[in-house]
Each structure stands twice: as C-alpha cells, then as structure tokens.
Scaffold this motif. Structure first.
Motif, PDB file in Angstrom:
ATOM      1  N   SER A  24      65.224  38.829  49.203  1.00 17.14           N
ATOM      2  CA  SER A  24      64.082  39.039  50.100  1.00 17.14           C
ATOM      3  C   SER A  24      63.002  39.912  49.464  1.00 17.14           C
ATOM      4  CB  SER A  24      64.553  39.661  51.422  1.00 17.14           C
ATOM      5  OG  SER A  24      65.133  40.923  51.165  1.00 17.14           O
ATOM      6  N   VAL A  25      63.325  40.637  48.399  1.00 23.01           N
ATOM      7  CA  VAL A  25      62.332  41.499  47.743  1.00 23.01           C
ATOM      8  C   VAL A  25      61.797  40.847  46.465  1.00 23.01           C
ATOM      9  CG1 VAL A  25      61.929  43.768  46.708  1.00 23.01           C
ATOM     10  CG2 VAL A  25      63.493  43.538  48.646  1.00 23.01           C
ATOM     11  N   GLU A  26      62.688  40.325  45.649  1.00 25.63           N
ATOM     12  CA  GLU A  26      62.304  39.819  44.335  1.00 25.63           C
ATOM     13  C   GLU A  26      62.134  38.304  44.261  1.00 25.63           C
ATOM     14  OE1 GLU A  26      60.790  42.387  42.663  1.00 25.63           O
ATOM     15  OE2 GLU A  26      61.399  40.982  41.096  1.00 25.63           O
ATOM     16  N   GLY A  27      62.428  37.613  45.367  1.00 22.61           N
ATOM     17  CA  GLY A  27      62.248  36.152  45.376  1.00 22.61           C
ATOM     18  C   GLY A  27      63.408  35.433  44.718  1.00 22.61           C
ATOM     19  N   VAL A  28      63.108  34.260  44.154  1.00 16.47           N
ATOM     20  CA  VAL A  28      64.188  33.406  43.654  1.00 16.47           C
ATOM     21  C   VAL A  28      64.837  33.976  42.394  1.00 16.47           C
ATOM     22  CG1 VAL A  28      63.445  31.190  44.545  1.00 16.47           C
ATOM     23  CG2 VAL A  28      62.547  32.040  42.356  1.00 16.47           C
ATOM     24  N   VAL A  29      66.046  33.480  42.139  1.00 18.32           N
ATOM     25  CA  VAL A  29      66.754  33.815  40.905  1.00 18.32           C
ATOM     26  C   VAL A  29      66.501  32.634  39.956  1.00 18.32           C
ATOM     27  CG1 VAL A  29      69.012  34.387  39.923  1.00 18.32           C
ATOM     28  CG2 VAL A  29      68.452  35.073  42.280  1.00 18.32           C
ATOM     29  N   PRO A  30      65.595  32.809  38.985  1.00 14.68           N
ATOM     30  CA  PRO A  30      65.165  31.657  38.177  1.00 14.68           C
ATOM     31  C   PRO A  30      66.306  30.950  37.441  1.00 14.68           C
ATOM     32  CG  PRO A  30      63.739  33.561  37.789  1.00 14.68           C
ATOM     33  CD  PRO A  30      64.884  34.038  38.623  1.00 14.68           C
ATOM     34  N   THR A  31      67.303  31.714  36.950  1.00 16.85           N
ATOM     35  CA  THR A  31      68.400  31.055  36.214  1.00 16.85           C
ATOM     36  C   THR A  31      69.160  30.089  37.123  1.00 16.85           C
ATOM     37  OG1 THR A  31      69.712  33.005  36.672  1.00 16.85           O
ATOM     38  CG2 THR A  31      68.834  32.816  34.456  1.00 16.85           C
ATOM     39  N   THR A  32      69.242  30.408  38.403  1.00 12.11           N
ATOM     40  CA  THR A  32      69.949  29.506  39.321  1.00 12.11           C
ATOM     41  C   THR A  32      69.121  28.241  39.544  1.00 12.11           C
ATOM     42  OG1 THR A  32      71.050  31.365  40.380  1.00 12.11           O
ATOM     43  CG2 THR A  32      70.973  29.312  41.624  1.00 12.11           C
ATOM     44  N   LEU A  33      67.813  28.408  39.765  1.00 12.07           N
ATOM     45  CA  LEU A  33      66.972  27.220  39.954  1.00 12.07           C
ATOM     46  C   LEU A  33      67.037  26.320  38.732  1.00 12.07           C
ATOM     47  CD1 LEU A  33      63.709  28.374  41.761  1.00 12.07           C
ATOM     48  CD2 LEU A  33      65.874  27.626  42.711  1.00 12.07           C
ATOM     49  N   ASP A  34      66.887  26.899  37.550  1.00 16.70           N
ATOM     50  CA  ASP A  34      66.914  26.084  36.330  1.00 16.70           C
ATOM     51  C   ASP A  34      68.294  25.447  36.137  1.00 16.70           C
ATOM     52  OD1 ASP A  34      64.297  26.792  35.914  1.00 16.70           O
ATOM     53  OD2 ASP A  34      64.745  28.349  34.440  1.00 16.70           O
ATOM     54  N   GLY A  35      69.330  26.200  36.430  1.00 15.08           N
ATOM     55  CA  GLY A  35      70.697  25.686  36.260  1.00 15.08           C
ATOM     56  C   GLY A  35      71.008  24.540  37.200  1.00 15.08           C
ATOM     57  N   LEU A  36      70.381  24.529  38.376  1.00 15.72           N
ATOM     58  CA  LEU A  36      70.640  23.450  39.334  1.00 15.72           C
ATOM     59  C   LEU A  36      69.781  22.218  39.055  1.00 15.72           C
ATOM     60  CD1 LEU A  36      70.923  25.461  42.686  1.00 15.72           C
ATOM     61  CD2 LEU A  36      72.773  24.350  41.417  1.00 15.72           C
ATOM     62  N   SER A  37      68.622  22.425  38.415  1.00 14.65           N
ATOM     63  CA  SER A  37      67.732  21.272  38.223  1.00 14.65           C
ATOM     64  C   SER A  37      67.997  20.551  36.906  1.00 14.65           C
ATOM     65  CB  SER A  37      66.268  21.686  38.324  1.00 14.65           C
ATOM     66  OG  SER A  37      65.998  22.711  37.414  1.00 14.65           O
ATOM     67  N   ASP A  38      68.660  21.214  35.946  1.00 14.17           N
ATOM     68  CA  ASP A  38      69.031  20.551  34.689  1.00 14.17           C
ATOM     69  C   ASP A  38      70.521  20.199  34.740  1.00 14.17           C
ATOM     70  OD1 ASP A  38      66.490  20.986  33.659  1.00 14.17           O
ATOM     71  OD2 ASP A  38      67.041  22.944  32.846  1.00 14.17           O
ATOM     72  N   GLY A  39      70.939  19.239  33.915  1.00 15.79           N
ATOM     73  CA  GLY A  39      72.365  18.913  33.826  1.00 15.79           C
ATOM     74  C   GLY A  39      72.819  18.009  34.956  1.00 15.79           C
ATOM     75  N   ASP A  40      74.124  17.716  34.989  1.00 17.17           N
ATOM     76  CA  ASP A  40      74.645  16.815  36.024  1.00 17.17           C
ATOM     77  C   ASP A  40      74.361  17.408  37.404  1.00 17.17           C
ATOM     78  OD1 ASP A  40      75.608  15.217  34.043  1.00 17.17           O
ATOM     79  OD2 ASP A  40      77.645  16.034  34.106  1.00 17.17           O
ATOM     80  N   PRO A  41      74.103  16.535  38.393  1.00 15.13           N
ATOM     81  CA  PRO A  41      73.749  17.046  39.721  1.00 15.13           C
ATOM     82  C   PRO A  41      74.861  17.869  40.374  1.00 15.13           C
ATOM     83  CG  PRO A  41      73.289  14.693  39.542  1.00 15.13           C
ATOM     84  CD  PRO A  41      74.027  15.080  38.311  1.00 15.13           C
ATOM     85  N   LEU A  42      74.431  18.904  41.068  1.00 18.60           N
ATOM     86  CA  LEU A  42      75.334  19.724  41.883  1.00 18.60           C
ATOM     87  C   LEU A  42      74.664  19.881  43.244  1.00 18.60           C
ATOM     88  CD1 LEU A  42      76.204  22.540  39.303  1.00 18.60           C
ATOM     89  CD2 LEU A  42      77.725  20.694  40.070  1.00 18.60           C
ATOM     90  N   VAL A  43      75.444  20.017  44.289  1.00 17.51           N
ATOM     91  CA  VAL A  43      74.837  20.204  45.619  1.00 17.51           C
ATOM     92  C   VAL A  43      75.433  21.423  46.308  1.00 17.51           C
ATOM     93  CG1 VAL A  43      74.190  17.790  46.044  1.00 17.51           C
ATOM     94  CG2 VAL A  43      76.459  18.576  46.689  1.00 17.51           C
ATOM     95  N   ALA A  44      74.587  22.112  47.054  1.00 15.65           N
ATOM     96  CA  ALA A  44      75.041  23.279  47.813  1.00 15.65           C
ATOM     97  C   ALA A  44      75.689  22.795  49.107  1.00 15.65           C
ATOM     98  CB  ALA A  44      73.861  24.188  48.114  1.00 15.65           C
ATOM     99  N   THR A  45      76.864  23.351  49.430  1.00 16.70           N
ATOM    100  CA  THR A  45      77.557  22.957  50.657  1.00 16.70           C
ATOM    101  C   THR A  45      77.662  24.109  51.649  1.00 16.70           C
ATOM    102  OG1 THR A  45      79.645  23.457  49.559  1.00 16.70           O
ATOM    103  CG2 THR A  45      78.941  21.149  49.553  1.00 16.70           C
TER     104      THR A  45
END
Ligand SMILES: O=C(O)C(=O)C[C@]1(C(=O)O)C=C[C@@H](O)C=C1
Length: 301
Positions: A55-76
């Motif tokens: 809520s203070v620093e916004g997104v965690v860029p490594t997580t966004l990049d890690g989810l958008s590259d490579g084989d698909p993963l989905v949040a459950t």
C-alpha cells in the motif's frame, strides 16, 4: 500434503502469508521470487506464495515480471498482511553503520532511519529475512525485518513497530500452474496482462471495454516488455471472476484487441463485493444473450 514454495528465507513476510494461505502444508523457502515461481513451473512445488502489491510502495516488480514471462501461472488465492518492521541487531553489538533490507522495506522506513539511525548506510538485500541472515553472519550491523524473523535468528530487537506509514499493508498471491479455477464468490479479483501495440489510443481502447461494461479496476501498472525500448505491458486487476457472463463478455472483447495473459480469478482477501452498475449485472448479460438467441430462432424480435 501440498508443496508450497515461498519467497524466503525463513522469517519473511511472505512466509507468514504462505502460512495463512496454506496452513499445515509443506513450505519451502526460495531465495528469490523468480526461483519460487520456477519451482512451480518445474513441478518441484504445487504452488508458490509471492508478494504482489504494497500500500506504500506499490507493486513488487520482480513478481509482475516473473508472472508475465515464462510458462503461464495463475493466482488462486490472496491474503493481505499488515506491515510494520522490527530492526534487529546482534546481541551486544555496538555502533550501527549499515542497515540492510529488501528495497521495498527500506523504502517504507526511510523517515524512521533518517530520524533514528542517521549515520547508518542502507544496503539492499534480497529479502527482509536475508538481511537478518546477513546480520547474523556479520555482513551488516542491523536488519529491517518482519517481526517473526526474531523467532528464526539469534538477534535482538533494536526497535519494533517501525513504519513510516501506519496501517501499511502488503497483498500476497498463491499461484499455481493453470488448472481448475476457484469458484466465483461475488467478491473476486481477476488479473490480466495486456500486451498492446504502440499506437494512439490503445490503452484507452482497452480500458473503455472494461468501463463500458461497468467493471471496476483495482490496479493498473505498466512494465516494459524488456525487448523493445518504449514498449509496455499493462497489468490490470479488476473486480469480478472470469466465469461471470459480464466478465466473459469483457475478456472476449479485450482478447480481440490485444494479446492477453490470464493471471487468475480468485476471492478477494478484503471480501469487498464487486460494484455492479445498473444494467451491467450478470443477469443483464444473460437476458441480452437470451433475447439474441430468441431472435436467431425466429421466436422474438
Ligand atoms: O522480504 C520480505 O519479507 C517479503 O516478504 C517481501 C516484501 C515485499 O516484497 O514487499 C513484503 C512485504 C514488505 O512490504 C516488504 C518486503
């Protein structure tokens, strides 16, 4: 027992989140978000718990990049934790010249450090718990850590309840390989990555598809594609579940406009029910479809 990878080492906020999301399961720490996600892609883990948004620093860029590259993963699933820190040091140690933590954590205690440890140099570490390990090993003098880190490492508290912004929170995701989706609850979040071409109005066209269907956004971020300078991917979270008629209608419209990656539909941790605009509820979409079906069958006009 499920094998859960999490962004570690032991004593991170992410470990706390993993325990809340997967109580009693078999948890394994990984040094980076990318490695935790890779463990799921490789089949070494059934799911991974990773931080996504603070809520203070916004997104965690490594997580966004890690989810958008490579084989698909989905949040459950997701959980939200209150974030305040403990500053840990070796028992009996003296002057604090270096203070280490995850960059997200350092950014959340900048004012506290300026006021309380003005002579200490902040040093970035891979996680808040890795900073604590570094203090144990003598690499740094103090660590800005999750309060639970004290239970894992032989350190003492220099300060507790440290946070520049009261009531800060971080949201964490449990991600898996694509499979059965959690059932819609009426208080869900859907996440997508849209790779839109670089031309006038592209982003606005995408947002209009959502706004026109009365779908409320909860987050939007842009990250560079990392291949062509100036090209961005948009990470869009919105209220609703991909199994709902109104969301299906929006997703098919978005898919016609750009390349999409689906990152999951799951219940919101805060249980806030989706905003439904007049005429834009699921029944409205079903009624409209039924009317078209009747027209097609020659039973209505
Ligand atoms: O290092 C940790 O303890 C984490 O879980 C990571 C993380 C983050 O990436 O935002 C999680 C929550 C806090 O906001 C600071 C650090």
């Amino acid at each position: 027992m499920l094998r859960i990878a999490y962004f570690g080492p032991q004593g991170t906020f992410t470990e706390q989140a993993a325990r809340a999301l997967a109580p009693g399961e078999d948890l394994t720490p990984y040094e980076t978000v990318r490695l935790a996600l890779q463990a799921v892609r490789d089949g070494a883990a059934d799911a991974a718990c990773v931080p996504i948004e603070n809520s203070v620093e916004g997104v965690v860029p490594t997580t966004l990049d890690g989810l958008s590259d490579g084989d698909p993963l989905v949040a459950t699933a997701e959980t939200i934790l209150p974030i305040h820190f403990s500053v840990l040091k070796r028992p009996g140690s003296g002057e604090i010249r270096t203070v280490a933590s995850h960059p997200h954590a350092l950014a959340q205690v900048r004012e506290w450090l300026e006021a309380n440890l003005p002579d200490a140099t902040p040093v970035a570490s891979s996680s808040t718990a890795a900073a604590a390990v570094g203090v144990v090993e003598g690499d740094f003098d103090a660590a800005v850590s999750a309060p639970v880190a004290i239970e894992h490492y032989p350190l003492e508290e220099l300060a507790t309840g440290v946070a520049d912004v009261r009531d800060a929170q971080t949201r964490f995701l449990m991600v898996r390989r694509p499979g059965e989706l959690p059932a819609p609850t009426g208080a869900d979040r859907t996440s997508i990555v849209a790779a839109a071409v670089n031309r006038t109005g592209t982003l606005s066209d995408l947002l209009v598809e959502l706004a026109g269907r009365g779908i409320n956004l909860t987050r939007i971020d842009a990250r560079p594609t990392r291949s062509n300078f100036g090209e961005y991917r948009f990470f869009i979270d919105f209220e609703g579940h991909v199994a709902e008629p109104r969301i299906i209608d929006a997703m098919t419209a978005l898919r016609r406009r750009c390349h999409l990656r689906f990152l999951g539909s799951h219940p919101r941790a805060d249980e806030v029910a989706a905003t439904i605009e007049e005429g834009a509820g699921n029944q409205d979409f079903l009624d409209a479809q039924a009317w078209v079906d009747a027209v097609l069958k020659g039973e209505g006009a």
